[in-house]
Design a protein around this motif. Structure first.
Motif, PDB file in Angstrom:
ATOM      1  N   GLU A  88       0.827  -1.208   0.000  1.00  0.00           N
ATOM      2  CA  GLU A  88       0.000   0.000   0.000  1.00  0.00           C
ATOM      3  C   GLU A  88       0.865   1.264   0.000  1.00  0.00           C
ATOM      4  OE1 GLU A  88      -3.405   1.960   2.812  1.00  0.00           O
ATOM      5  OE2 GLU A  88      -3.186  -0.219   2.799  1.00  0.00           O
ATOM      6  N   ARG A  89       1.910   1.276   0.823  1.00  0.00           N
ATOM      7  CA  ARG A  89       2.818   2.426   0.864  1.00  0.00           C
ATOM      8  C   ARG A  89       3.528   2.612  -0.472  1.00  0.00           C
ATOM      9  NH1 ARG A  89       6.355   0.991   4.982  1.00  0.00           N
ATOM     10  NH2 ARG A  89       4.675   0.103   6.176  1.00  0.00           N
ATOM     11  N   LEU A  90       3.933   1.510  -1.092  1.00  0.00           N
ATOM     12  CA  LEU A  90       4.629   1.577  -2.373  1.00  0.00           C
ATOM     13  C   LEU A  90       3.714   2.117  -3.464  1.00  0.00           C
ATOM     14  CD1 LEU A  90       7.255   0.766  -3.916  1.00  0.00           C
ATOM     15  CD2 LEU A  90       6.088  -1.360  -4.456  1.00  0.00           C
ATOM     16  N   LEU A  91       2.465   1.664  -3.491  1.00  0.00           N
ATOM     17  CA  LEU A  91       1.545   2.097  -4.540  1.00  0.00           C
ATOM     18  C   LEU A  91       1.045   3.523  -4.347  1.00  0.00           C
ATOM     19  CD1 LEU A  91      -0.460  -1.197  -5.018  1.00  0.00           C
ATOM     20  CD2 LEU A  91       1.176  -0.181  -6.595  1.00  0.00           C
ATOM     21  N   THR A  92       1.099   4.044  -3.152  1.00  0.00           N
ATOM     22  CA  THR A  92       0.702   5.441  -2.955  1.00  0.00           C
ATOM     23  C   THR A  92       1.848   6.405  -3.219  1.00  0.00           C
ATOM     24  OG1 THR A  92       1.188   5.302  -0.598  1.00  0.00           O
ATOM     25  CG2 THR A  92      -1.092   4.953  -1.260  1.00  0.00           C
ATOM     26  N   SER A  93       3.075   5.919  -3.309  1.00  0.00           N
ATOM     27  CA  SER A  93       4.214   6.820  -3.486  1.00  0.00           C
ATOM     28  C   SER A  93       4.529   7.121  -4.942  1.00  0.00           C
ATOM     29  CB  SER A  93       5.446   6.231  -2.808  1.00  0.00           C
ATOM     30  OG  SER A  93       5.849   5.055  -3.471  1.00  0.00           O
ATOM     31  N   HIS A  94       4.030   6.365  -5.888  1.00  0.00           N
ATOM     32  CA  HIS A  94       4.343   6.602  -7.299  1.00  0.00           C
ATOM     33  C   HIS A  94       3.388   7.643  -7.870  1.00  0.00           C
ATOM     34  CE1 HIS A  94       7.286   3.382  -8.114  1.00  0.00           C
ATOM     35  NE2 HIS A  94       6.811   2.957  -6.971  1.00  0.00           N
ATOM     36  N   HIS A  95       3.963   8.659  -8.503  1.00  0.00           N
ATOM     37  CA  HIS A  95       3.171   9.727  -9.100  1.00  0.00           C
ATOM     38  C   HIS A  95       3.620   9.930 -10.536  1.00  0.00           C
ATOM     39  CE1 HIS A  95       1.489  10.857  -5.241  1.00  0.00           C
ATOM     40  NE2 HIS A  95       2.705  10.776  -4.738  1.00  0.00           N
ATOM     41  N   ARG A  96       2.738  10.569 -11.293  1.00  0.00           N
ATOM     42  CA  ARG A  96       3.094  10.908 -12.670  1.00  0.00           C
ATOM     43  C   ARG A  96       3.861  12.218 -12.697  1.00  0.00           C
ATOM     44  NH1 ARG A  96      -2.415   9.651 -16.027  1.00  0.00           N
ATOM     45  NH2 ARG A  96      -2.359   7.420 -15.728  1.00  0.00           N
ATOM     46  N   LEU A  97       4.247  12.619 -13.890  1.00  0.00           N
ATOM     47  CA  LEU A  97       4.943  13.886 -14.053  1.00  0.00           C
ATOM     48  C   LEU A  97       4.025  15.041 -13.649  1.00  0.00           C
ATOM     49  CD1 LEU A  97       6.725  13.346 -17.475  1.00  0.00           C
ATOM     50  CD2 LEU A  97       7.774  13.457 -15.222  1.00  0.00           C
ATOM     51  N   PRO A  98       4.572  16.176 -13.273  1.00  0.00           N
ATOM     52  CA  PRO A  98       3.738  17.329 -12.915  1.00  0.00           C
ATOM     53  C   PRO A  98       2.841  17.741 -14.073  1.00  0.00           C
ATOM     54  CG  PRO A  98       6.008  17.708 -12.286  1.00  0.00           C
ATOM     55  CD  PRO A  98       5.989  16.439 -13.069  1.00  0.00           C
ATOM     56  N   GLY A  99       1.612  18.112 -13.755  1.00  0.00           N
ATOM     57  CA  GLY A  99       0.645  18.512 -14.772  1.00  0.00           C
ATOM     58  C   GLY A  99      -0.302  17.407 -15.166  1.00  0.00           C
ATOM     59  N   LEU A 100       0.045  16.161 -14.890  1.00  0.00           N
ATOM     60  CA  LEU A 100      -0.836  15.037 -15.192  1.00  0.00           C
ATOM     61  C   LEU A 100      -1.401  14.483 -13.881  1.00  0.00           C
ATOM     62  CD1 LEU A 100       1.324  13.110 -17.805  1.00  0.00           C
ATOM     63  CD2 LEU A 100      -0.648  14.552 -18.250  1.00  0.00           C
ATOM     64  N   PRO A 101      -2.685  14.199 -13.821  1.00  0.00           N
ATOM     65  CA  PRO A 101      -3.245  13.671 -12.571  1.00  0.00           C
ATOM     66  C   PRO A 101      -2.826  12.224 -12.350  1.00  0.00           C
ATOM     67  CG  PRO A 101      -4.932  13.752 -14.264  1.00  0.00           C
ATOM     68  CD  PRO A 101      -3.706  14.395 -14.844  1.00  0.00           C
ATOM     69  N   SER A 102      -2.540  11.876 -11.108  1.00  0.00           N
ATOM     70  CA  SER A 102      -2.204  10.499 -10.754  1.00  0.00           C
ATOM     71  C   SER A 102      -3.490   9.743 -10.466  1.00  0.00           C
ATOM     72  CB  SER A 102      -1.300  10.468  -9.530  1.00  0.00           C
ATOM     73  OG  SER A 102      -0.068  11.063  -9.832  1.00  0.00           O
ATOM     74  N   THR A 103      -3.626   8.549 -11.020  1.00  0.00           N
ATOM     75  CA  THR A 103      -4.862   7.787 -10.857  1.00  0.00           C
ATOM     76  C   THR A 103      -4.743   6.676  -9.838  1.00  0.00           C
ATOM     77  OG1 THR A 103      -4.200   6.398 -12.708  1.00  0.00           O
ATOM     78  CG2 THR A 103      -5.661   8.245 -13.199  1.00  0.00           C
ATOM     79  N   PHE A 104      -3.555   6.224  -9.498  1.00  0.00           N
ATOM     80  CA  PHE A 104      -3.325   5.177  -8.502  1.00  0.00           C
ATOM     81  C   PHE A 104      -4.156   3.920  -8.784  1.00  0.00           C
ATOM     82  CE2 PHE A 104      -2.521   9.195  -6.223  1.00  0.00           C
ATOM     83  CZ  PHE A 104      -1.189   9.017  -5.974  1.00  0.00           C
ATOM     84  N   VAL A 105      -4.044   3.387  -9.990  1.00  0.00           N
ATOM     85  CA  VAL A 105      -4.803   2.206 -10.387  1.00  0.00           C
ATOM     86  C   VAL A 105      -4.411   0.994  -9.554  1.00  0.00           C
ATOM     87  CG1 VAL A 105      -5.291   0.645 -12.311  1.00  0.00           C
ATOM     88  CG2 VAL A 105      -5.094   3.083 -12.722  1.00  0.00           C
ATOM     89  N   GLY A 106      -3.132   0.840  -9.263  1.00  0.00           N
ATOM     90  CA  GLY A 106      -2.687  -0.295  -8.452  1.00  0.00           C
ATOM     91  C   GLY A 106      -3.269  -0.254  -7.049  1.00  0.00           C
ATOM     92  N   LEU A 107      -3.318   0.916  -6.446  1.00  0.00           N
ATOM     93  CA  LEU A 107      -3.904   1.064  -5.117  1.00  0.00           C
ATOM     94  C   LEU A 107      -5.402   0.771  -5.146  1.00  0.00           C
ATOM     95  CD1 LEU A 107      -3.375   1.877  -2.183  1.00  0.00           C
ATOM     96  CD2 LEU A 107      -3.969   4.207  -2.834  1.00  0.00           C
ATOM     97  N   ASP A 108      -6.083   1.235  -6.194  1.00  0.00           N
ATOM     98  CA  ASP A 108      -7.510   0.927  -6.333  1.00  0.00           C
ATOM     99  C   ASP A 108      -7.738  -0.573  -6.461  1.00  0.00           C
ATOM    100  OD1 ASP A 108      -8.186   3.565  -6.172  1.00  0.00           O
ATOM    101  OD2 ASP A 108      -8.450   3.848  -8.335  1.00  0.00           O
ATOM    102  N   THR A 109      -6.820  -1.286  -7.104  1.00  0.00           N
ATOM    103  CA  THR A 109      -6.969  -2.727  -7.289  1.00  0.00           C
ATOM    104  C   THR A 109      -6.800  -3.480  -5.977  1.00  0.00           C
ATOM    105  OG1 THR A 109      -6.149  -2.523  -9.544  1.00  0.00           O
ATOM    106  CG2 THR A 109      -6.120  -4.711  -8.571  1.00  0.00           C
ATOM    107  N   ILE A 110      -5.779  -3.134  -5.184  1.00  0.00           N
ATOM    108  CA  ILE A 110      -5.569  -3.907  -3.950  1.00  0.00           C
ATOM    109  C   ILE A 110      -6.562  -3.527  -2.856  1.00  0.00           C
ATOM    110  CG2 ILE A 110      -3.135  -4.286  -4.426  1.00  0.00           C
ATOM    111  CD1 ILE A 110      -2.538  -2.289  -2.147  1.00  0.00           C
TER     112      ILE A 110
END
Length: 153
Positions: A88-110
């Motif tokens: 959970e900590r690993l999947l919440t720490s990954h973000h996209r480049l600035p200007g693009l919204p992060s969707t956190f698909v992996g976090l939504d899956t687990i």
């Protein structure tokens, strides 16, 4: 005399009527507080839940994850619960480049949030917009690095 008093009263009424329009929104999309109409308010009071049930509903997802983690730890061992927390900590720490919204698909899956279709999934979130940003400047600020710019960039 009397005409200047009436014009001042008309000005005062007009200025208090239109201090905040009903459609005025803050940066986060919440309505602005009009102190002239509703009295003094505080920012802290606006953030507090309005009802105890609202506080319970806001805390529910975190409590469900913690409850599920404890059940898995008691059934399979503490290493599985630690692995779930690490994922959970690993999947919440990954973000996209600035200007693009992060969707956190992996976090939504687990967390099983991907099995329900919400209104935001169909119509999109109106508060999430794409920004036109200088990606290089944002990345340099994020990593505290200042690189020289070439003539082509």
């Amino acid at each position: 005399g009397e005409t200047s008093l009436f014009s001042f009263m008309a000005f005062l009424k007009a200025s208090t009527e239109y201090t905040v329009r009903p459609e005025s929104k803050g940066l986060d999309g919440s309505p602005l507080h009009d102190e002239l109409r509703h009295g003094k308010g505080s920012f802290v009071a606006a953030l507090r839940p309005k009802h105890p049930v609202e506080a319970i509903e806001l805390n529910r997802p975190g409590q469900e994850r913690e409850f599920r983690r404890r059940i898995v730890e008691s059934a399979l061992g503490s290493h599985v619960g630690m692995m779930m927390a690490m994922d959970e900590r690993l999947l919440t720490s990954h973000h996209r480049l600035p200007g693009l919204p992060s969707t956190f698909v992996g976090l939504d899956t687990i967390t099983n949030r991907d099995v329900m279709i919400d209104v935001d999934d169909v119509f999109g979130d109106p508060f999430k917009t794409f920004e036109d940003v200088d990606v290089r400047a944002r990345l340099e600020a994020m990593h505290k690095v200042r690189l020289p710019r070439s003539a082509g960039l």
